[in-house]
Write a protein that holds these residues in place. Structure first.
Motif, PDB file in Angstrom:
ATOM      1  N   UNK A 240     -30.473  -0.324 -53.028  1.00 22.09           N
ATOM      2  CA  UNK A 240     -30.470   0.713 -51.989  1.00 22.09           C
ATOM      3  C   UNK A 240     -31.795   1.453 -51.948  1.00 22.09           C
ATOM      4  N   UNK A 241     -32.333   1.769 -53.132  1.00 17.96           N
ATOM      5  CA  UNK A 241     -33.618   2.458 -53.194  1.00 17.96           C
ATOM      6  C   UNK A 241     -34.723   1.564 -52.643  1.00 17.96           C
ATOM      7  N   UNK A 242     -34.689   0.267 -52.994  1.00 17.96           N
ATOM      8  CA  UNK A 242     -35.685  -0.674 -52.490  1.00 17.96           C
ATOM      9  C   UNK A 242     -35.632  -0.800 -50.981  1.00 17.96           C
ATOM     10  N   UNK A 243     -34.415  -0.808 -50.429  1.00 18.01           N
ATOM     11  CA  UNK A 243     -34.263  -0.882 -48.974  1.00 18.01           C
ATOM     12  C   UNK A 243     -34.809   0.370 -48.302  1.00 18.01           C
ATOM     13  N   UNK A 244     -34.614   1.510 -48.949  1.00 19.65           N
ATOM     14  CA  UNK A 244     -35.172   2.766 -48.416  1.00 19.65           C
ATOM     15  C   UNK A 244     -36.688   2.651 -48.242  1.00 19.65           C
ATOM     16  N   UNK A 245     -37.349   2.155 -49.278  1.00 20.88           N
ATOM     17  CA  UNK A 245     -38.799   2.051 -49.236  1.00 20.88           C
ATOM     18  C   UNK A 245     -39.255   0.995 -48.239  1.00 20.88           C
ATOM     19  N   UNK A 246     -38.514  -0.109 -48.157  1.00 19.76           N
ATOM     20  CA  UNK A 246     -38.867  -1.159 -47.197  1.00 19.76           C
ATOM     21  C   UNK A 246     -38.762  -0.644 -45.764  1.00 19.76           C
ATOM     22  N   UNK A 247     -37.705   0.095 -45.484  1.00 22.45           N
ATOM     23  CA  UNK A 247     -37.514   0.670 -44.144  1.00 22.45           C
ATOM     24  C   UNK A 247     -38.610   1.670 -43.836  1.00 22.45           C
ATOM     25  N   UNK A 248     -38.952   2.499 -44.825  1.00 26.46           N
ATOM     26  CA  UNK A 248     -39.966   3.527 -44.598  1.00 26.46           C
ATOM     27  C   UNK A 248     -41.327   2.907 -44.279  1.00 26.46           C
ATOM     28  N   UNK A 249     -41.764   1.955 -45.113  1.00 25.37           N
ATOM     29  CA  UNK A 249     -43.124   1.448 -44.960  1.00 25.37           C
ATOM     30  C   UNK A 249     -43.259   0.366 -43.888  1.00 25.37           C
ATOM     31  N   UNK A 250     -42.152  -0.216 -43.461  1.00 25.88           N
ATOM     32  CA  UNK A 250     -42.218  -1.145 -42.327  1.00 25.88           C
ATOM     33  C   UNK A 250     -42.016  -0.412 -41.004  1.00 25.88           C
ATOM     34  N   UNK A 251     -41.430   0.799 -41.075  1.00 25.10           N
ATOM     35  CA  UNK A 251     -41.060   1.584 -39.889  1.00 25.10           C
ATOM     36  C   UNK A 251     -40.150   0.799 -38.956  1.00 25.10           C
TER      37      UNK A 251
END
Length: 318
Positions: free
Chosen positions: A151-162
């Motif tokens: 879940x944390x990894x998905x958060x970061x992926x969503x943030x930095x891919x926008x």
């Protein structure tokens, strides 16, 4: 010590009064927007973007790589310049701010009208559960909790891919094509949001037509790759420190926002976004006056870093 969103409760009215009293003593910092200053920044952005596009269209691979990187960086920089127009601080004329802001948002598919409406509410509601930002990444402020690594990894992926922003744009473009209004917005703002989406769609269509006519992947090299590979993650990096793990349920701007005292290049590139406490304290203060405000209030700031590298190193260590 950083406090995650949700850990600080309703602020005391005395703190709000203290902030109001402080702003009253800082009125001498207020000046009118100086359009020529913003015009210089805008001109530099246009020149560097043009250089990036020219390099991205060269047949040599290293030129293309440099061109994509420079163009994408300028897309992100344009979004920071657009922020200044949201507050009508670029020029004295509201129309000039609006027209310039619309154009600056096109590369990253940012609707000036939608961004402005949401951003003004963000300034009003920060410190309350009603607060929402235009670029909403879900776990926006890094609230702590029992969350899996996935879940944390998905958060970061969503943030930095926008990715959320592009989905949001497509959904709003569809709504615009259907002539529908937007939630939480009146008819006038909804009409302006539709205008922005139609303009962005027209630009994309124009790049597509140029690609078809020339037989060369213009749209890929001068827009798509710079946007996805550079502009999106760079924009996320700039925006992340603003309120991340600050006391976002506290109305005090010295507690709910972060300032980064960085070098002149970083201040230029982020267009003063590093002085974010100062901006929330006096949002109508011209960007070039924020360093002077910082000198007046720096001892009161709770969340402060000496540079972006300092912030991210400490974040990774946690």
């Amino acid at each position: 010590m950083d406090a995650s969103a949700g850990e600080t409760t309703v602020p005391r009215s005395s703190r709000q009064q203290e902030a109001a009293d402080l702003k009253a003593t800082l009125k001498h910092l207020r000046t009118e927007p100086r359009g020529w200053v913003f015009s210089l920044k805008l001109t530099l952005c246009v020149v560097l973007t043009g250089a990036g596009v020219a390099l991205a269209l060269q047949p040599v691979l290293w030129c293309r790589i440099v061109g994509v990187a420079l163009t994408g960086a300028m897309f992100a920089h344009a979004a920071e310049l657009q922020h200044e127009t949201l507050h009508n601080l670029a020029y004295r004329s509201r129309r000039a701010n609006t027209v310039t802001g619309i154009v600056l948002g096109l590369p990253m598919l940012i609707s000036f009208a939608a961004y402005r409406a949401t951003h003004m509410r963000h300034h009003r509601d920060l410190g309350t559960p009603l607060n929402r930002e235009f670029f909403d990444y879900g776990n926006q402020y890094g609230a702590k909790g029992d969350r899996s690594r996935l879940a944390v990894g998905l958060d970061w992926a969503v943030r930095f891919s926008m990715a959320h922003h592009y989905v949001f744009f497509i959904a709003n473009l569809g709504r615009s094509l259907l002539g529908r209004d937007f939630a939480d917005e009146n008819a006038l703002v909804s009409r302006r949001i539709r205008r922005d989406h139609f303009l962005a769609a027209a630009v994309i269509a124009g790049l597509g037509a140029l690609t078809w006519w020339t037989g060369y992947a213009v749209i890929v090299w001068v827009w798509l790759l710079p946007l996805l590979l550079v502009a999106a993650p760079v924009h996320a990096v700039i925006e992340l420190p603003e309120h991340y793990r600050c006391e976002t349920l506290n109305r005090d701007p010295f507690a709910n926002t972060r300032t980064i005292r960085s070098n002149r290049i970083a201040m230029w590139f982020t267009n003063g976004n590093n002085y974010h406490v100062e901006h929330h304290l006096m949002p109508n203060l011209p960007i070039e006056r924020l360093p002077a405000l910082h000198t007046e209030v720096r001892d009161r700031i709770r969340y402060f870093h000496s540079g972006y590298l300092d912030f991210f190193v400490k974040l990774l260590r946690k």
